[in-house]
Design a protein around this motif. Structure first.
Motif, mmCIF file in Angstrom:
data_model
loop_
_atom_site.group_PDB
_atom_site.id
_atom_site.type_symbol
_atom_site.label_atom_id
_atom_site.label_comp_id
_atom_site.label_asym_id
_atom_site.label_seq_id
_atom_site.Cartn_x
_atom_site.Cartn_y
_atom_site.Cartn_z
ATOM 1 N N ASP A 38 -15.834 0.796 0.060
ATOM 2 C CA ASP A 38 -15.652 0.207 1.368
ATOM 3 C C ASP A 38 -14.386 0.846 1.994
ATOM 4 O OD1 ASP A 38 -18.043 -1.132 0.785
ATOM 5 O OD2 ASP A 38 -16.883 -2.984 0.247
ATOM 6 N N LYS A 39 -13.592 1.647 1.262
ATOM 7 C CA LYS A 39 -12.310 2.024 1.829
ATOM 8 C C LYS A 39 -12.203 3.337 1.976
ATOM 9 C CE LYS A 39 -9.128 -1.930 0.544
ATOM 10 N NZ LYS A 39 -8.054 -2.065 -0.272
ATOM 11 N N LEU A 40 -13.224 4.083 1.802
ATOM 12 C CA LEU A 40 -13.295 5.545 1.809
ATOM 13 C C LEU A 40 -13.598 6.022 3.234
ATOM 14 C CD1 LEU A 40 -14.765 6.327 -1.626
ATOM 15 C CD2 LEU A 40 -12.278 6.105 -0.995
ATOM 16 N N GLY A 41 -13.876 5.275 4.372
ATOM 17 C CA GLY A 41 -14.347 5.955 5.533
ATOM 18 C C GLY A 41 -13.201 6.996 6.170
ATOM 19 N N GLY A 42 -12.062 6.802 5.870
ATOM 20 C CA GLY A 42 -10.958 7.819 6.421
ATOM 21 C C GLY A 42 -10.829 9.178 6.059
ATOM 22 N N LEU A 43 -11.869 9.302 4.706
ATOM 23 C CA LEU A 43 -11.828 10.289 4.139
ATOM 24 C C LEU A 43 -12.728 11.354 4.502
ATOM 25 C CD1 LEU A 43 -11.177 9.169 0.411
ATOM 26 C CD2 LEU A 43 -9.552 10.293 2.013
ATOM 27 N N ALA A 44 -13.764 10.975 5.437
ATOM 28 C CA ALA A 44 -14.550 12.031 6.010
ATOM 29 C C ALA A 44 -13.893 12.821 6.715
ATOM 30 C CB ALA A 44 -15.766 11.233 6.764
ATOM 31 N N ALA A 45 -14.223 14.116 6.684
ATOM 32 C CA ALA A 45 -13.750 15.369 7.517
ATOM 33 C C ALA A 45 -14.326 14.933 9.034
ATOM 34 C CB ALA A 45 -13.974 16.757 7.095
ATOM 35 N N GLY A 46 -13.407 15.155 9.956
ATOM 36 C CA GLY A 46 -13.675 14.844 11.290
ATOM 37 C C GLY A 46 -13.967 13.757 11.664
ATOM 38 N N SER A 47 -13.027 12.533 11.219
ATOM 39 C CA SER A 47 -13.395 11.411 11.221
ATOM 40 C C SER A 47 -12.429 10.839 12.405
ATOM 41 C CB SER A 47 -12.589 10.308 10.021
ATOM 42 O OG SER A 47 -11.338 10.821 9.781
ATOM 43 N N ALA A 80 -1.971 0.487 14.887
ATOM 44 C CA ALA A 80 -3.155 -0.588 14.064
ATOM 45 C C ALA A 80 -3.234 -0.224 12.935
ATOM 46 C CB ALA A 80 -4.300 -0.471 14.812
ATOM 47 N N TYR A 81 -3.398 1.071 12.540
ATOM 48 C CA TYR A 81 -3.581 1.571 10.926
ATOM 49 C C TYR A 81 -2.362 0.994 10.182
ATOM 50 C CZ TYR A 81 -3.979 4.706 6.869
ATOM 51 O OH TYR A 81 -4.181 5.028 5.498
ATOM 52 N N GLN A 82 -1.055 1.310 10.743
ATOM 53 C CA GLN A 82 -0.028 1.056 9.763
ATOM 54 C C GLN A 82 0.588 -0.307 9.932
ATOM 55 O OE1 GLN A 82 3.209 4.488 10.184
ATOM 56 N NE2 GLN A 82 2.061 4.392 12.290
ATOM 57 N N MET A 83 -0.219 -1.163 10.720
ATOM 58 C CA MET A 83 0.047 -2.676 10.719
ATOM 59 C C MET A 83 -0.797 -3.079 9.638
ATOM 60 S SD MET A 83 2.207 -4.487 12.560
ATOM 61 C CE MET A 83 1.216 -6.173 12.884
ATOM 62 N N LEU A 84 -2.248 -2.601 9.562
ATOM 63 C CA LEU A 84 -3.226 -3.322 8.671
ATOM 64 C C LEU A 84 -3.503 -2.555 7.351
ATOM 65 C CD1 LEU A 84 -5.572 -3.863 11.820
ATOM 66 C CD2 LEU A 84 -4.286 -5.570 10.578
ATOM 67 N N GLY A 85 -2.970 -1.153 7.252
ATOM 68 C CA GLY A 85 -3.358 -0.659 6.131
ATOM 69 C C GLY A 85 -4.898 -0.231 5.968
ATOM 70 N N SER A 86 -5.804 -0.381 7.033
ATOM 71 C CA SER A 86 -7.141 -0.187 6.830
ATOM 72 C C SER A 86 -7.425 0.560 8.061
ATOM 73 C CB SER A 86 -7.771 -1.480 6.770
ATOM 74 O OG SER A 86 -9.210 -1.583 7.237
ATOM 75 N N VAL A 87 -8.401 1.664 7.999
ATOM 76 C CA VAL A 87 -9.000 2.569 8.924
ATOM 77 C C VAL A 87 -10.134 1.573 9.544
ATOM 78 C CG1 VAL A 87 -10.447 4.545 9.235
ATOM 79 C CG2 VAL A 87 -8.498 4.600 7.650
ATOM 80 N N ALA A 88 -10.661 1.173 8.999
ATOM 81 C CA ALA A 88 -12.086 0.241 9.503
ATOM 82 C C ALA A 88 -11.426 -0.775 10.180
ATOM 83 C CB ALA A 88 -12.933 -0.388 8.365
#
Length: 288
Positions: free
Chosen positions: A277-286, A16-24
């Motif tokens: 809005d695009k930094l959610g994937g940078l939280a440690a332990g995500s 999903a991430y590689q399809m969309l380029g979006s963690v959220a």
């Protein structure tokens, strides 16, 4: 026995991430896939992994098709959401080579179906017949799409050095030069034809167009770091999208990410993600 959804969750997220380029958006797709999986007649599903991959791929395809118009009206350059890939946060080894920002940027230039076929074939190793089944398209058509997409990506994928020790050294030099506000030292680390893209999404300070050349890029970077809203910020090396990049934090919270290509020991193709809005994937332990 482990629930197949949980067993294959990392693969499903990667798809999903590689399809969309979006963690959220990838998380949203996984939530929808979980609901579909729970509502399904498990006894009728002979191959759970194939069923789940098909579900996630098609959900991602639908979402990507519907969001393309939104991305075309996006304020400034659109960059994928960065993903912290530290081994202690998640065992990302099977994803590391395929989630680089450089590749995700190139994938954005494919059509949604081309992107799906390329990822399923080149990244996840599915046969043309299996992809045809997943996408419900004739196998000869899938073969044509796969060939076209592979050539497209190969033609646009940037050349770069992959020596980890060299990358670590250059990253440290870049951070030290930026922290010291040393224009000359920053310029020395940048390639003569360096380009910087910054994605603020209209929410925070970012260049609306790509910046070209060491002088322009270095002056702009130091200008951003000197702004009041950057006060107290800390730059540190961090594994982002499978390779060493720079994480910028303010009071311990992610405020930006820098990824780049290294060519002949210098930084080229610098990508700066600062849209909050695009930094959610940078939280440690995500947990990805």
């Amino acid at each position: 026995m482990t629930d197949p959804y949980l067993e294959h969750r990392r693969l499903l997220f990667a798809t999903a991430y590689q399809m969309l380029g979006s963690v959220a958006e990838a998380e949203d797709v996984l939530q929808d896939a979980w609901l579909t999986w729970n509502a399904a007649d498990r006894a009728a599903i002979r191959h759970p992994k194939a069923y789940l991959v098909r579900t996630v791929t098609n959900l991602s395809l639908n979402r990507l098709t519907s969001t393309r118009a939104t991305r075309e009206t996006y304020v400034g350059p659109w960059l994928p959401e960065p993903l912290l890939t530290a081994p202690d946060a998640a065992q990302e080894t099977e994803m590391a080579d395929t989630v680089s920002t450089a590749l995700l940027v190139v994938l954005e230039t494919l059509s949604p179906v081309e992107r799906a076929v390329f990822l399923l074939r080149e990244v996840f190793g599915y046969s043309h017949a299996e992809i045809a089944d997943i996408l419900e398209r004739p196998e000869p058509t899938v073969r044509q799409i796969a060939h076209r997409a592979r050539e497209h990506v190969q033609a646009r994928r940037p050349r770069f050095d992959s020596d980890p020790a060299e990358r670590e050294k250059v990253t440290a030099r870049f951070i030290a030069a930026c922290a010291g506000g040393d224009l000359g030292a920053v310029m020395e680390v940048l390639a003569p034809d360096v380009t910087l893209w910054s994605d603020g999404g209209g929410k925070v300070t970012a260049a609306r167009r790509p910046l070209l050349g060491p002088d322009h890029v270095a002056r702009w970077m130091l200008g951003v770091l000197a702004k009041p809203e950057s006060a107290g910020g800390v730059m540190r090396p961090a594994p982002i999208n499978g390779e060493l990049g720079v994480l910028f934090t303010i009071q311990g919270l992610p405020a930006g990410a820098l990824t780049f290509d290294l060519v002949d020991g210098r930084i080229q193709n610098l990508r700066m993600q600062v849209n909050p809005d695009k930094l959610g994937g940078l939280a440690a332990g995500s947990g990805h």
